[in-house]
Design a protein around this motif. Structure first.
Motif, mmCIF file in Angstrom:
data_model
loop_
_atom_site.group_PDB
_atom_site.id
_atom_site.type_symbol
_atom_site.label_atom_id
_atom_site.label_comp_id
_atom_site.label_asym_id
_atom_site.label_seq_id
_atom_site.Cartn_x
_atom_site.Cartn_y
_atom_site.Cartn_z
ATOM 1 N N TYR A 123 -34.621 22.451 17.747
ATOM 2 C CA TYR A 123 -34.194 21.059 17.815
ATOM 3 C C TYR A 123 -33.856 20.678 16.385
ATOM 4 O O TYR A 123 -34.733 20.653 15.528
ATOM 5 C CB TYR A 123 -35.293 20.148 18.366
ATOM 6 N N VAL A 131 -23.213 18.129 13.768
ATOM 7 C CA VAL A 131 -23.856 17.754 15.032
ATOM 8 C C VAL A 131 -22.937 18.108 16.197
ATOM 9 O O VAL A 131 -23.365 18.696 17.192
ATOM 10 C CB VAL A 131 -24.208 16.250 15.040
ATOM 11 N N ILE A 138 -24.118 20.913 18.969
ATOM 12 C CA ILE A 138 -24.313 20.459 20.351
ATOM 13 C C ILE A 138 -23.296 21.126 21.272
ATOM 14 O O ILE A 138 -23.622 21.535 22.382
ATOM 15 C CB ILE A 138 -24.255 18.921 20.434
ATOM 16 N N ASN A 192 -29.875 21.664 20.818
ATOM 17 C CA ASN A 192 -30.367 20.302 20.996
ATOM 18 C C ASN A 192 -30.692 19.708 19.638
ATOM 19 O O ASN A 192 -31.301 20.368 18.801
ATOM 20 C CB ASN A 192 -31.636 20.293 21.854
ATOM 21 N N MET A 240 -30.006 15.951 16.824
ATOM 22 C CA MET A 240 -29.401 14.657 16.563
ATOM 23 C C MET A 240 -28.981 14.543 15.110
ATOM 24 O O MET A 240 -29.473 15.270 14.250
ATOM 25 C CB MET A 240 -30.375 13.532 16.898
ATOM 26 N N GLN A 299 -24.110 10.431 22.028
ATOM 27 C CA GLN A 299 -25.476 10.014 22.360
ATOM 28 C C GLN A 299 -26.488 10.488 21.324
ATOM 29 O O GLN A 299 -27.596 9.958 21.254
ATOM 30 C CB GLN A 299 -25.888 10.566 23.722
ATOM 31 N N ASN A 300 -26.118 11.475 20.546
ATOM 32 C CA ASN A 300 -27.043 12.061 19.574
ATOM 33 C C ASN A 300 -26.684 11.749 18.128
ATOM 34 O O ASN A 300 -27.209 12.367 17.214
ATOM 35 C CB ASN A 300 -27.101 13.577 19.785
ATOM 36 N N HIS A 310 -26.809 8.666 15.422
ATOM 37 C CA HIS A 310 -27.495 7.379 15.292
ATOM 38 C C HIS A 310 -27.343 6.810 13.890
ATOM 39 O O HIS A 310 -27.370 7.537 12.908
ATOM 40 C CB HIS A 310 -28.983 7.539 15.602
#
Length: 79
Positions: free
Chosen positions: A32, A44, A48, A53, A55, A74-75, A77
């Motif tokens: 992760y 990213v 992905i 997986n 972020m 979605q990942n 931020h």
């Protein structure tokens, strides 16, 4: 100064290389990743898309993020 700018670019490159190698040397389900200071989110997006997986986080949202698939957006931020 010019040297500080070069140093920043080298550190940025090293940051991305370390994350990439750690992901590629391990089984996808064991990893992760968290990319702090992800900028345009390219790393990213790549990881992905390859099935990892994780972020990305950056201090500001980038317009380029809107062009990525929903699974990537979605990942990404903003803090």
């Amino acid at each position: 100064s010019r040297n500080r700018g070069l140093s920043y670019r080298v550190n940025f490159l090293n940051h991305n290389v370390v994350i990439s190698f750690q992901c590629l040397w391990k089984n996808q389900s064991d990893v992760y990743f968290m990319d702090f200071g992800c900028g345009n989110g390219l790393l990213v997006f790549l990881l992905i898309t390859e099935g990892f997986n994780g972020m990305g986080v950056d201090i500001r949202r980038r317009r380029l993020w809107d062009t990525y698939p929903e699974a990537v957006r979605q990942n990404l931020h903003r803090i």
